[in-house]
Design an enzyme around this catalytic site. Structure first.
Site, PDB file in Angstrom:
ATOM      1  N   SER A  48      39.610 -16.956  -8.425  1.00 23.08           N
ATOM      2  CA  SER A  48      41.053 -16.891  -8.706  1.00 23.08           C
ATOM      3  C   SER A  48      41.562 -15.445  -8.699  1.00 23.08           C
ATOM      4  O   SER A  48      40.794 -14.493  -8.883  1.00 23.08           O
ATOM      5  CB  SER A  48      41.348 -17.522 -10.064  1.00 23.08           C
ATOM      6  OG  SER A  48      40.769 -16.730 -11.069  1.00 23.08           O
ATOM      7  N   GLU A 103      38.195 -12.347  -2.399  1.00 19.92           N
ATOM      8  CA  GLU A 103      38.812 -13.459  -1.661  1.00 19.92           C
ATOM      9  C   GLU A 103      39.409 -14.394  -2.702  1.00 19.92           C
ATOM     10  O   GLU A 103      38.673 -15.087  -3.405  1.00 19.92           O
ATOM     11  CB  GLU A 103      37.746 -14.195  -0.844  1.00 19.92           C
ATOM     12  CG  GLU A 103      37.007 -13.310   0.139  1.00 19.92           C
ATOM     13  CD  GLU A 103      37.828 -12.968   1.348  1.00 19.92           C
ATOM     14  OE1 GLU A 103      37.533 -11.949   1.993  1.00 19.92           O
ATOM     15  OE2 GLU A 103      38.778 -13.718   1.657  1.00 19.92           O
TER      16      GLU A 103
HETATM   17  P1  NAD Z   1      37.889 -18.567 -11.558  1.00 18.21           P
HETATM   18  O1  NAD Z   1      38.280 -17.190 -11.206  1.00 18.21           O
HETATM   19  O2  NAD Z   1      38.162 -19.021 -12.941  1.00 18.21           O
HETATM   20  O3  NAD Z   1      36.354 -18.818 -11.298  1.00 18.21           O
HETATM   21  C1  NAD Z   1      35.775 -18.558 -10.051  1.00 18.21           C
HETATM   22  C2  NAD Z   1      34.365 -18.083 -10.311  1.00 18.21           C
HETATM   23  O4  NAD Z   1      34.405 -16.814 -10.928  1.00 18.21           O
HETATM   24  C3  NAD Z   1      33.637 -19.020 -11.267  1.00 18.21           C
HETATM   25  O5  NAD Z   1      32.361 -19.272 -10.759  1.00 18.21           O
HETATM   26  C4  NAD Z   1      33.581 -18.232 -12.562  1.00 18.21           C
HETATM   27  O6  NAD Z   1      32.385 -18.479 -13.269  1.00 18.21           O
HETATM   28  C5  NAD Z   1      33.604 -16.808 -12.087  1.00 18.21           C
HETATM   29  N1  NAD Z   1      34.166 -15.914 -13.093  1.00 18.21           N
HETATM   30  C6  NAD Z   1      35.108 -16.189 -14.012  1.00 18.21           C
HETATM   31  N2  NAD Z   1      35.345 -15.110 -14.786  1.00 18.21           N
HETATM   32  C7  NAD Z   1      34.535 -14.135 -14.333  1.00 18.21           C
HETATM   33  C8  NAD Z   1      34.316 -12.768 -14.688  1.00 18.21           C
HETATM   34  N3  NAD Z   1      34.997 -12.193 -15.678  1.00 18.21           N
HETATM   35  N4  NAD Z   1      33.413 -12.058 -14.000  1.00 18.21           N
HETATM   36  C9  NAD Z   1      32.737 -12.620 -12.974  1.00 18.21           C
HETATM   37  N5  NAD Z   1      32.894 -13.901 -12.578  1.00 18.21           N
HETATM   38  C10 NAD Z   1      33.793 -14.647 -13.249  1.00 18.21           C
HETATM   39  O7  NAD Z   1      38.566 -19.528 -10.511  1.00 18.21           O
HETATM   40  P2  NAD Z   1      38.474 -21.093 -10.399  1.00 18.21           P
HETATM   41  O8  NAD Z   1      39.752 -21.622 -10.900  1.00 18.21           O
HETATM   42  O9  NAD Z   1      37.222 -21.637 -10.944  1.00 18.21           O
HETATM   43  O10 NAD Z   1      38.375 -21.200  -8.798  1.00 18.21           O
HETATM   44  C11 NAD Z   1      39.425 -21.540  -8.025  1.00 18.21           C
HETATM   45  C12 NAD Z   1      40.154 -20.317  -7.515  1.00 18.21           C
HETATM   46  O11 NAD Z   1      39.354 -19.646  -6.570  1.00 18.21           O
HETATM   47  C13 NAD Z   1      41.415 -20.679  -6.786  1.00 18.21           C
HETATM   48  O12 NAD Z   1      42.442 -19.787  -7.130  1.00 18.21           O
HETATM   49  C14 NAD Z   1      41.060 -20.514  -5.339  1.00 18.21           C
HETATM   50  O13 NAD Z   1      42.130 -20.274  -4.476  1.00 18.21           O
HETATM   51  C15 NAD Z   1      40.106 -19.398  -5.390  1.00 18.21           C
HETATM   52  N6  NAD Z   1      39.237 -19.423  -4.208  1.00 18.21           N
HETATM   53  C16 NAD Z   1      39.480 -18.532  -3.205  1.00 18.21           C
HETATM   54  C17 NAD Z   1      38.709 -18.551  -2.024  1.00 18.21           C
HETATM   55  C18 NAD Z   1      38.953 -17.570  -0.896  1.00 18.21           C
HETATM   56  O14 NAD Z   1      38.104 -17.466   0.000  1.00 18.21           O
HETATM   57  N7  NAD Z   1      40.063 -16.853  -0.869  1.00 18.21           N
HETATM   58  C19 NAD Z   1      37.711 -19.492  -1.904  1.00 18.21           C
HETATM   59  C20 NAD Z   1      37.489 -20.378  -2.944  1.00 18.21           C
HETATM   60  C21 NAD Z   1      38.253 -20.323  -4.100  1.00 18.21           C
END
Ligand code: NAD
Length: 535
Positions: A251, A272
């Site tokens: 995210s 990303e």
């Molecule tokens: P999120 O950011 O909450 O989590 C994504 C990942 O990051 C999880 O595995 C989580 O454990 C990890 N994470 C969370 N906090 C962290 C930290 N402080 N340090 C390191 N890692 C951490 O997002 P989500 O809601 O689980 O995932 C969906 C989001 O990801 C959506 O916004 C989507 O658009 C995005 N996404 C983008 C792409 C791309 O290629 N642009 C691909 C897939 C998902």
């Protein structure tokens, strides 16, 4: 206005509901995969299959000591690996390409079990790894080659530019496309001579561990690729503290945190992030082809795809025909997550994803939106199933208008001109992906150039740009920083080193020459070299 939800027949057979203690995958295989993780020092986490509720794995978690040990092993292995001939490193990727295609049945089962997605969407990930493995196997030599550069005093100075691996790359990947996003980004890092420490999401850890096993079978040295397990908030900071480069997919909010941590350490990062992607159906589009494309582009992995379309801008000349064709196709989508190709769209992966979808749809309906299709959770199929949903009459005050839903919900907007479609498409803080539909490719290209997004697909939703891996992929604005794929997707894991050699005369006054004479001599030389071409 109240929601209008069309009556429809039941779609697809319900997955067999299971008790939370039933095992979703064979226990011995799960144990063998889990044993590959650099983990054990922290409290384990249990994962369940989203579609059925069955037990998937008790996952050991990584403590700071586990992470330290993983980096120590990775750094030692990297020293050896970087010295191996590039051809040897390339062979590992070439073998991995063959193995992932040959062994796809098991990983498709694991992917579906961990994410709840339909098999066709899981297959996209297998294809993605094969495409990236092949691409970097075939092009690493070209991307990583050294260059002779023109010296400051040609003939006297020579300069040579080389690419060196950064060291240990950390890949933090999410749960929605866990094979593609944890493996395809690691491959160019590895072939460039780096070690990789991966942190897959717990929910999809077995997928990454399966790929880890396969990579070793393909010839990757033990220890070069470490997999640590843990919640992002627990292991994110310790990983970034030790990394030489961070590759993050997830995210936008978390991406900002990671960028701040990386910048404090002056290490590079590639982010990303999210999207709110627009699809434009132009006046000269074939409405039926555009409707087919919209189904593929909106509902892959139940919309839990950063590249998927959440906003449809349809020209008034083709609006009615498009909407009729689109709804007819959406009604036919078979929901389910059996381990076969019999369903078209699977489950959402988490309760929180379902909550977001329900909140966005309820908010939109309460503020006057109309539900043309879907709009319902389907607990009869599994805890997190939600129907593919089409909304109209969506206005700027609704959450769904601007916020990423990351679910199977798309909003339809009628537009009168290309200009209106482009203006509305660009009215977002994101800039990841866009799609333009037209019978005239030239027209499509001209509209594409006006859209502010890292990728625009003409007459396709996302796969044309995403899978054309010779071209870079990544977002603008809130959608991220840096690129994967293409030259940028491998060069980001390297540092350049310039080695310059001075011969015969120093770049300094000759013995006995004053600084003033030296300055005049250099001025004359700079005039003389003024027209010498530099490539
Ligand atoms: P999120 O950011 O909450 O989590 C994504 C990942 O990051 C999880 O595995 C989580 O454990 C990890 N994470 C969370 N906090 C962290 C930290 N402080 N340090 C390191 N890692 C951490 O997002 P989500 O809601 O689980 O995932 C969906 C989001 O990801 C959506 O916004 C989507 O658009 C995005 N996404 C983008 C792409 C791309 O290629 N642009 C691909 C897939 C998902």
């Amino acid at each position: 206005m109240t929601a209008t939800v069309r009556e429809r027949p039941e779609r697809g057979p319900a997955p067999r509901r299971r008790a939370a203690t039933d095992r979703a995958l064979p226990a011995d295989r799960v144990a063998a995969l889990v044993a590959r993780a650099a983990a054990g020092g922290a409290e384990p986490v249990t994962t369940h299959a989203p579609a059925t509720g069955a037990l998937v794995a008790d996952l050991p978690q990584s403590s700071p000591a586990d992470i330290d040990a993983a980096f120590e092993r990775a750094r030692a292995a990297q020293q050896q690996w970087a010295r191996r001939p590039l051809a040897e490193r390339v062979r590992v990727l070439a073998r991995l390409h063959d193995l992932v295609l040959a062994r796809q049945r098991e990983i498709l089962d694991i992917l579906q079990t961990e994410t709840g997605k339909a098999r066709a969407h899981a297959f996209e990930e297998v294809a993605d790894v094969a495409i990236n493995a092949r691409y970097y196997a075939r092009t690493a030599k070209h991307h990583l080659r050294s260059h002779d550069r023109m010296g400051v005093l040609p003939g006297l100075t020579t300069a040579h530019e080389a690419r060196r691996p950064v060291g240990v790359v950390v890949v933090i990947s999410p749960w929605n496309y866990p094979l593609a996003l944890s493996v395809s980004d690691a491959l160019p890092a590895l072939v460039a001579g780096n070690a990789v420490v991966s942190r897959p999401d717990n929910q999809t850890a077995l997928t990454t561990l399966w790929a880890h096993e396969l990579a070793e079978e393909a010839g990757l040295p033990a220890d070069l690729w470490q997999v640590v397990l843990g919640r992002g908030r627990d292991v994110g900071a310790p990983l970034i503290e030790r990394a030489d480069f961070v590759d993050y997919t997830g995210s936008t909010a978390t991406g900002r945190d990671i960028a701040a941590q990386a910048s404090a350490r002056l290490i590079g990062c590639s982010l990303e992030l999210g999207g709110k992607n627009p699809m434009l159906v132009l006046a000269d589009a074939d409405p039926r082809k555009a409707a087919d494309g919209a189904v593929r582009a909106c509902y892959s992995s139940a919309g839990q795809l950063c590249e998927s379309m959440e906003r449809l801008y349809v020209h008034t000349d083709v609006y009615d025909e498009f909407v009729e064709a689109f709804l007819e196709r959406v009604e036919r989508i078979r929901l389910g997550a059996e381990l076969s190709y019999d369903s078209d769209m699977g489950s959402l992966t988490f309760a929180r994803q379902l909550d977001t979808v329900v909140t966005h749809v309820e908010d939109a309906v309460a503020k006057g939106a109309t539900v043309l299709a879907g709009g319902r959770a389907r607990p009869d199929l599994g805890p997190y199933f939600y129907e593919p949903t089409v909304l109209t009459d969506v206005t700027a005050d609704m959450l769904v208008h601007r916020e990423e839903t990351f679910g199977p919900v798309v909003s339809l907007y009628r537009v009168d001109t290309d200009d209106e479609a482009v203006t509305q498409a660009n009215d977002t803080a994101y800039g990841l992906n866009a799609s333009v539909w037209t019978r005239d490719v030239g027209h499509g290209r001209r509209v594409a150039e006006r859209i502010r997004a890292g990728a625009v697909n003409v007459n396709e939703g996302y796969t044309a740009a995403w899978a054309s891996v010779q071209a870079p992929s990544g977002g603008l604005g809130d959608s991220g920083l840096g690129r994967r794929h293409g030259a940028e997707g491998i060069l980001k894991y390297t540092n350049t080193q310039t080695v310059a050699v001075q011969r015969l005369l120093p770049i300094a006054p000759l013995p006995g020459m004053s600084d003033a004479v030296w300055a005049r001599t250099m001025t004359a030389a700079l005039w003389a070299f003024r027209r010498v071409g530099i490539k």
